[in-house]
Design a protein around this motif. Structure first.
Motif, PDB file in Angstrom:
ATOM      1  N   LYS A   1       0.835  -1.203   0.000  1.00  9.25           N
ATOM      2  CA  LYS A   1       0.000   0.000   0.000  1.00  9.25           C
ATOM      3  C   LYS A   1       0.869   1.251   0.000  1.00  9.25           C
ATOM      4  O   LYS A   1       2.101   1.194   0.108  1.00  9.25           O
ATOM      5  CB  LYS A   1      -0.943  -0.014   1.207  1.00  9.25           C
ATOM      6  N   LEU A   2       0.224   2.406  -0.074  1.00 16.15           N
ATOM      7  CA  LEU A   2       0.921   3.690  -0.196  1.00 16.15           C
ATOM      8  C   LEU A   2       1.866   3.953   0.967  1.00 16.15           C
ATOM      9  O   LEU A   2       2.975   4.456   0.780  1.00 16.15           O
ATOM     10  CB  LEU A   2      -0.107   4.822  -0.301  1.00 16.15           C
ATOM     11  N   HIS A   3       1.437   3.618   2.185  1.00 15.93           N
ATOM     12  CA  HIS A   3       2.242   3.912   3.372  1.00 15.93           C
ATOM     13  C   HIS A   3       2.962   2.670   3.908  1.00 15.93           C
ATOM     14  O   HIS A   3       3.155   2.535   5.113  1.00 15.93           O
ATOM     15  CB  HIS A   3       1.361   4.524   4.460  1.00 15.93           C
ATOM     16  N   GLU A   4       3.367   1.786   3.012  1.00 17.53           N
ATOM     17  CA  GLU A   4       4.104   0.578   3.412  1.00 17.53           C
ATOM     18  C   GLU A   4       5.350   0.948   4.203  1.00 17.53           C
ATOM     19  O   GLU A   4       6.085   1.881   3.866  1.00 17.53           O
ATOM     20  CB  GLU A   4       4.501  -0.213   2.165  1.00 17.53           C
ATOM     21  N   GLU A   5       5.607   0.177   5.267  1.00 17.14           N
ATOM     22  CA  GLU A   5       6.756   0.459   6.127  1.00 17.14           C
ATOM     23  C   GLU A   5       7.264  -0.839   6.746  1.00 17.14           C
ATOM     24  O   GLU A   5       6.472  -1.696   7.142  1.00 17.14           O
ATOM     25  CB  GLU A   5       6.345   1.423   7.246  1.00 17.14           C
ATOM     26  N   THR A   6       8.575  -0.990   6.821  1.00 16.61           N
ATOM     27  CA  THR A   6       9.185  -2.099   7.546  1.00 16.61           C
ATOM     28  C   THR A   6      10.183  -1.527   8.544  1.00 16.61           C
ATOM     29  O   THR A   6      11.074  -0.756   8.170  1.00 16.61           O
ATOM     30  CB  THR A   6       9.884  -3.090   6.607  1.00 16.61           C
ATOM     31  N   VAL A   7      10.012  -1.881   9.804  1.00 14.04           N
ATOM     32  CA  VAL A   7      10.885  -1.404  10.877  1.00 14.04           C
ATOM     33  C   VAL A   7      11.654  -2.598  11.428  1.00 14.04           C
ATOM     34  O   VAL A   7      11.053  -3.585  11.863  1.00 14.04           O
ATOM     35  CB  VAL A   7      10.078  -0.734  12.007  1.00 14.04           C
ATOM     36  N   ARG A   8      12.980  -2.505  11.411  1.00 14.91           N
ATOM     37  CA  ARG A   8      13.823  -3.608  11.865  1.00 14.91           C
ATOM     38  C   ARG A   8      14.679  -3.161  13.042  1.00 14.91           C
ATOM     39  O   ARG A   8      15.078  -1.997  13.122  1.00 14.91           O
ATOM     40  CB  ARG A   8      14.731  -4.096  10.740  1.00 14.91           C
ATOM     41  N   GLY A   9      15.005  -4.096  13.919  1.00 12.94           N
ATOM     42  CA  GLY A   9      15.866  -3.785  15.055  1.00 12.94           C
ATOM     43  C   GLY A   9      15.633  -4.776  16.173  1.00 12.94           C
ATOM     44  O   GLY A   9      14.972  -5.810  15.981  1.00 12.94           O
ATOM     45  N   SER A  10      16.153  -4.491  17.350  1.00 11.45           N
ATOM     46  CA  SER A  10      15.900  -5.360  18.499  1.00 11.45           C
ATOM     47  C   SER A  10      14.441  -5.197  18.916  1.00 11.45           C
ATOM     48  O   SER A  10      13.774  -4.211  18.573  1.00 11.45           O
ATOM     49  CB  SER A  10      16.815  -4.986  19.665  1.00 11.45           C
ATOM     50  N   ALA A  11      13.953  -6.152  19.670  1.00 16.60           N
ATOM     51  CA  ALA A  11      12.566  -6.071  20.131  1.00 16.60           C
ATOM     52  C   ALA A  11      12.332  -4.787  20.909  1.00 16.60           C
ATOM     53  O   ALA A  11      11.296  -4.135  20.767  1.00 16.60           O
ATOM     54  CB  ALA A  11      12.236  -7.287  21.000  1.00 16.60           C
ATOM     55  N   GLU A  12      13.303  -4.397  21.699  1.00 11.88           N
ATOM     56  CA  GLU A  12      13.181  -3.171  22.500  1.00 11.88           C
ATOM     57  C   GLU A  12      13.176  -1.931  21.605  1.00 11.88           C
ATOM     58  O   GLU A  12      12.372  -1.009  21.809  1.00 11.88           O
ATOM     59  CB  GLU A  12      14.335  -3.084  23.498  1.00 11.88           C
ATOM     60  N   GLU A  13      14.040  -1.906  20.597  1.00 15.18           N
ATOM     61  CA  GLU A  13      14.101  -0.752  19.688  1.00 15.18           C
ATOM     62  C   GLU A  13      12.813  -0.605  18.885  1.00 15.18           C
ATOM     63  O   GLU A  13      12.296   0.506  18.717  1.00 15.18           O
ATOM     64  CB  GLU A  13      15.293  -0.914  18.732  1.00 15.18           C
ATOM     65  N   VAL A  14      12.299  -1.720  18.383  1.00 12.89           N
ATOM     66  CA  VAL A  14      11.080  -1.668  17.577  1.00 12.89           C
ATOM     67  C   VAL A  14       9.886  -1.272  18.446  1.00 12.89           C
ATOM     68  O   VAL A  14       9.008  -0.515  18.018  1.00 12.89           O
ATOM     69  CB  VAL A  14      10.832  -3.021  16.877  1.00 12.89           C
ATOM     70  N   LEU A  15       9.854  -1.752  19.686  1.00 15.32           N
ATOM     71  CA  LEU A  15       8.794  -1.356  20.621  1.00 15.32           C
ATOM     72  C   LEU A  15       8.818   0.154  20.847  1.00 15.32           C
ATOM     73  O   LEU A  15       7.770   0.819  20.784  1.00 15.32           O
ATOM     74  CB  LEU A  15       8.971  -2.092  21.950  1.00 15.32           C
ATOM     75  N   LYS A  16      10.002   0.720  21.082  1.00 15.26           N
ATOM     76  CA  LYS A  16      10.115   2.168  21.305  1.00 15.26           C
ATOM     77  C   LYS A  16       9.675   2.951  20.069  1.00 15.26           C
ATOM     78  O   LYS A  16       9.052   4.002  20.182  1.00 15.26           O
ATOM     79  CB  LYS A  16      11.551   2.524  21.682  1.00 15.26           C
ATOM     80  N   HIS A  17      10.008   2.429  18.885  1.00 14.54           N
ATOM     81  CA  HIS A  17       9.607   3.105  17.645  1.00 14.54           C
ATOM     82  C   HIS A  17       8.090   3.261  17.577  1.00 14.54           C
ATOM     83  O   HIS A  17       7.572   4.351  17.282  1.00 14.54           O
ATOM     84  CB  HIS A  17      10.101   2.323  16.436  1.00 14.54           C
ATOM     85  N   PHE A  18       7.373   2.173  17.857  1.00 10.54           N
ATOM     86  CA  PHE A  18       5.923   2.218  17.725  1.00 10.54           C
ATOM     87  C   PHE A  18       5.246   2.852  18.942  1.00 10.54           C
ATOM     88  O   PHE A  18       4.078   3.237  18.861  1.00 10.54           O
ATOM     89  CB  PHE A  18       5.373   0.826  17.441  1.00 10.54           C
ATOM     90  N   GLU A  19       5.961   2.976  20.054  1.00  6.74           N
ATOM     91  CA  GLU A  19       5.432   3.762  21.173  1.00  6.74           C
ATOM     92  C   GLU A  19       5.394   5.243  20.791  1.00  6.74           C
ATOM     93  O   GLU A  19       4.491   5.975  21.191  1.00  6.74           O
ATOM     94  CB  GLU A  19       6.297   3.567  22.423  1.00  6.74           C
ATOM     95  N   ASN A  20       6.384   5.654  19.995  1.00  8.44           N
ATOM     96  CA  ASN A  20       6.455   7.050  19.551  1.00  8.44           C
ATOM     97  C   ASN A  20       5.654   7.308  18.288  1.00  8.44           C
ATOM     98  O   ASN A  20       5.323   8.456  17.973  1.00  8.44           O
ATOM     99  CB  ASN A  20       7.917   7.454  19.313  1.00  8.44           C
TER     100      ASN A  20
END
Length: 225
Positions: free
Chosen positions: A190-209
């Protein structure tokens, strides 16, 4: 002469991912079983498919399977589609497929769109061996499942809804460890496709923000011996 059951994948977002064969089959069958006829109606209209539709979803499939099997045995060709992706992959389809196989009805599953394959491949994690978990149990059995999967050495694939993603990632930190590598793909094709990679803690912080939206596939690297 007995008919045939077709399992037909539909796009997970980008309509250009619909195959020529899928369109052809949906135009030629006698009936299309759709998870949500309103949603599928838009797809069929886009591709100028006028075949009759009936509703077939998780709340009625136990009651409708027998009648559908009889219709195919009487010579009708029937196609099953879900709202997006390949039927029976975390969507209705297994019960009907099993019932057809048990009575000798030919089942033809077309290749096509499914969300977990691109999410797995673009994660960068080993994909020669992997485990598809789909959705984790909501309550009962969830902790037991996570404890078991914490020891899994193969790459693990999950489906998740946006409003449960933070809880699931937090549990990955708890059960798999803060450093376990994770890849979260959302809105694939889709238009806003996104993949976020990293440690579980880093990815959690990304989606908290950045609160997540859209359909989500989580890929977790297996435990390293």
């Amino acid at each position: 002469m007995t008919g045939k059951l077709y399992l037909v994948p539909t796009p997970i977002g980008n309509l250009k991912d619909m195959t020529f064969r899928a369109i052809e089959v949906l135009k030629e069958v006698d009936l299309i079983l759709a998870e949500d006829t309103r949603n599928s109606g838009k797809l069929l209209k886009h591709f100028e498919i006028g075949t009759q539709m009936h509703s077939h979803h998780m709340h009625n499939e136990h009651k409708t399977v027998e009648g559908i099997v009889k219709r195919i045995q009487n010579g009708e060709n029937i196609a099953l589609i879900s709202d997006a992706g390949t039927p029976a992959i975390s969507d209705p389809g297994f019960l009907l497929t099993r019932a057809c196989v048990e009575v000798g009805i030919e089942v033809d599953c077309l290749p096509g769109a499914t969300a977990f394959v691109p999410a797995l491949v673009n994660s960068g994690f080993p994909n020669d061996k992997f485990v598809f978990e789909g959705f984790l149990p909501v309550k009962k059995g969830r902790q037991t499942r996570l404890e078991l999967l914490a020891e899994e050495t193969r790459t693990i694939i999950f489906y998740e809804s946006p409003h449960k993603l933070l809880k699931t990632l937090a549990q990955f930190v708890e059960y798999f460890g803060a450093d376990r590598q994770v890849s979260v793909s959302r809105e694939l094709t889709k238009l806003h496709e996104e993949t976020v990679r990293g440690s579980a803690e880093e990815v959690l912080k990304h989606f908290e923000n950045k609160p997540p939206k859209g359909e989500i596939v989580i890929v977790v690297k297996g435990k390293v011996d």
